[in-house]
Design a protein around this motif. Structure first.
Motif, mmCIF file in Angstrom:
data_model
loop_
_atom_site.group_PDB
_atom_site.id
_atom_site.type_symbol
_atom_site.label_atom_id
_atom_site.label_comp_id
_atom_site.label_asym_id
_atom_site.label_seq_id
_atom_site.Cartn_x
_atom_site.Cartn_y
_atom_site.Cartn_z
ATOM 1 N N GLN A 1 0.972 -1.195 0.194
ATOM 2 C CA GLN A 1 -0.214 -0.740 0.355
ATOM 3 C C GLN A 1 0.484 1.488 0.287
ATOM 4 O OE1 GLN A 1 -2.721 0.095 3.541
ATOM 5 N NE2 GLN A 1 -1.109 0.759 5.237
ATOM 6 N N ALA A 2 0.251 2.467 -0.240
ATOM 7 C CA ALA A 2 1.080 3.319 -0.311
ATOM 8 C C ALA A 2 1.454 4.297 1.116
ATOM 9 C CB ALA A 2 0.202 4.777 -0.931
ATOM 10 N N ARG A 3 2.310 5.124 1.016
ATOM 11 C CA ARG A 3 2.292 5.509 2.482
ATOM 12 C C ARG A 3 2.904 6.743 2.208
ATOM 13 N NH1 ARG A 3 6.729 1.825 6.149
ATOM 14 N NH2 ARG A 3 5.186 -0.407 5.924
ATOM 15 N N LEU A 4 2.187 7.689 2.026
ATOM 16 C CA LEU A 4 2.613 9.444 1.263
ATOM 17 C C LEU A 4 2.446 10.153 2.690
ATOM 18 C CD1 LEU A 4 -0.635 8.944 -0.975
ATOM 19 C CD2 LEU A 4 1.220 8.462 -1.591
ATOM 20 N N GLU A 5 3.363 11.446 2.422
ATOM 21 C CA GLU A 5 4.030 11.663 3.385
ATOM 22 C C GLU A 5 4.174 13.419 2.342
ATOM 23 O OE1 GLU A 5 7.032 10.863 5.454
ATOM 24 O OE2 GLU A 5 7.028 12.547 7.222
ATOM 25 N N SER A 25 6.223 6.300 -0.314
ATOM 26 C CA SER A 25 7.396 5.705 0.196
ATOM 27 C C SER A 25 6.353 3.764 0.237
ATOM 28 C CB SER A 25 7.595 5.818 1.387
ATOM 29 O OG SER A 25 6.735 5.555 2.857
ATOM 30 N N GLY A 26 5.614 3.835 -0.065
ATOM 31 C CA GLY A 26 4.696 2.336 -0.283
ATOM 32 C C GLY A 26 5.394 1.293 -1.041
ATOM 33 N N SER A 27 5.625 0.315 -0.881
ATOM 34 C CA SER A 27 6.413 -0.442 -2.389
ATOM 35 C C SER A 27 5.603 -1.733 -2.709
ATOM 36 C CB SER A 27 7.816 -1.504 -1.359
ATOM 37 O OG SER A 27 7.307 -1.963 -0.077
ATOM 38 N N THR A 28 4.495 -1.636 -2.352
ATOM 39 C CA THR A 28 4.085 -3.657 -2.339
ATOM 40 C C THR A 28 2.601 -3.044 -2.781
ATOM 41 O OG1 THR A 28 2.479 -2.924 -0.787
ATOM 42 C CG2 THR A 28 4.601 -4.376 -0.293
ATOM 43 N N TYR A 29 2.896 -2.470 -4.055
ATOM 44 C CA TYR A 29 1.574 -1.567 -4.749
ATOM 45 C C TYR A 29 1.643 -0.931 -6.507
ATOM 46 C CZ TYR A 29 0.535 3.514 -4.240
ATOM 47 O OH TYR A 29 0.924 5.112 -4.414
ATOM 48 N N SER A 30 0.599 -0.956 -7.114
ATOM 49 C CA SER A 30 0.781 -0.219 -8.131
ATOM 50 C C SER A 30 -0.023 0.518 -7.670
ATOM 51 C CB SER A 30 0.919 -1.400 -9.523
ATOM 52 O OG SER A 30 1.106 -0.201 -10.629
ATOM 53 N N THR A 53 0.565 7.938 -13.300
ATOM 54 C CA THR A 53 2.066 7.762 -12.791
ATOM 55 C C THR A 53 2.894 6.889 -14.162
ATOM 56 O OG1 THR A 53 1.278 6.831 -10.922
ATOM 57 C CG2 THR A 53 3.293 5.856 -11.776
ATOM 58 N N THR A 54 2.196 6.228 -15.221
ATOM 59 C CA THR A 54 2.971 5.928 -15.750
ATOM 60 C C THR A 54 3.287 7.359 -17.563
ATOM 61 O OG1 THR A 54 2.421 3.844 -16.028
ATOM 62 C CG2 THR A 54 3.311 4.270 -18.441
ATOM 63 N N SER A 55 1.906 7.865 -17.633
ATOM 64 C CA SER A 55 1.786 8.515 -19.029
ATOM 65 C C SER A 55 2.191 9.960 -18.586
ATOM 66 C CB SER A 55 0.672 8.283 -19.963
ATOM 67 O OG SER A 55 -0.543 8.589 -18.892
ATOM 68 N N GLY A 56 1.977 9.923 -17.806
ATOM 69 C CA GLY A 56 2.085 11.543 -17.128
ATOM 70 C C GLY A 56 1.031 12.703 -17.583
ATOM 71 N N SER A 73 8.834 13.081 -10.001
ATOM 72 C CA SER A 73 9.799 12.663 -9.837
ATOM 73 C C SER A 73 10.164 11.812 -11.317
ATOM 74 C CB SER A 73 10.900 12.273 -9.192
ATOM 75 O OG SER A 73 9.853 11.469 -8.087
ATOM 76 N N PRO A 74 11.530 11.551 -11.683
ATOM 77 C CA PRO A 74 11.795 10.642 -12.518
ATOM 78 C C PRO A 74 11.515 9.278 -12.237
ATOM 79 C CG PRO A 74 13.177 12.350 -13.417
ATOM 80 C CD PRO A 74 12.366 12.901 -11.514
ATOM 81 N N THR A 75 11.754 8.959 -10.879
ATOM 82 C CA THR A 75 11.529 7.435 -10.015
ATOM 83 C C THR A 75 10.218 7.360 -9.989
ATOM 84 O OG1 THR A 75 12.068 9.157 -8.286
ATOM 85 C CG2 THR A 75 14.202 7.418 -9.141
ATOM 86 N N LYS A 76 9.730 8.888 -9.796
ATOM 87 C CA LYS A 76 7.625 8.471 -10.191
ATOM 88 C C LYS A 76 7.393 8.302 -8.281
ATOM 89 C CE LYS A 76 7.050 7.869 -14.353
ATOM 90 N NZ LYS A 76 6.889 6.650 -16.105
ATOM 91 N N ASN A 77 8.351 8.423 -7.321
ATOM 92 C CA ASN A 77 7.893 8.225 -5.994
ATOM 93 C C ASN A 77 7.837 9.556 -4.972
ATOM 94 O OD1 ASN A 77 10.642 9.539 -5.906
ATOM 95 N ND2 ASN A 77 11.231 7.775 -4.362
ATOM 96 N N THR A 78 7.590 10.683 -5.719
ATOM 97 C CA THR A 78 7.728 11.904 -5.612
ATOM 98 C C THR A 78 7.087 12.997 -6.519
ATOM 99 O OG1 THR A 78 9.584 12.031 -3.870
ATOM 100 C CG2 THR A 78 8.661 14.057 -4.444
ATOM 101 N N LEU A 79 5.600 13.161 -5.862
ATOM 102 C CA LEU A 79 5.240 14.064 -6.407
ATOM 103 C C LEU A 79 5.269 15.563 -6.444
ATOM 104 C CD1 LEU A 79 2.229 14.332 -7.815
ATOM 105 C CD2 LEU A 79 1.278 14.565 -6.268
#
Length: 125
Positions: A1-5, A25-30, A53-56, A73-79
């Protein structure tokens, strides 16, 4: 799940700028998409901006078009939410939200599965 901060909120004078960040910082979801909402006491959350996320692909509320820019971000882990020409009516608590799957309008709160704790933005005249 997501962990949003969220981070980056604060106080600014009208006409000023702020940049909000939301780290996932979630790691188990898409994640399909994520978005920024804002809320003032006594009112429903208002969708501000969203990005897939994918197409932007990006989506904005009419009230912020031309002033706010959503990106990731390019790593798609920061909005991010770049907010320019801020006005007192932009004062609210801003929340980051993430949707695991496609399933609704991008600026509607019910579309999103995960939410951060929010960051306060105060714009003085």
């Amino acid at each position: 799940q997501a962990r949003l901060e969220e981070s980056g909120g604060g106080s600014v004078q009208a006409g000023g700028s702020l940049r909000l960040s939301c780290r996932d910082s979630g790691s188990t979801y898409s994640r399909y998409s994520w978005a920024w909402f804002r809320q003032v006491p006594g009112k429903e959350p208002e969708g501000v901006a969203a990005i897939t996320t994918t197409s932007g692909n990006t989506f904005y509320a009419d009230s912020v078009k031309g002033r706010f820019t959503v990106s990731q971000s390019p790593t798609k882990n920061t909005l991010y939410l770049e907010m320019n020409t801020l006005a007192p009516e932009d004062t609210a608590k801003y929340y980051c939200a993430a949707a695991a799957n496609y399933g609704g309008a991008h600026l509607v709160s019910s579309t999103y599965d995960y939410w951060g704790q929010g960051t306060q933005v105060t714009v003085s005249s």
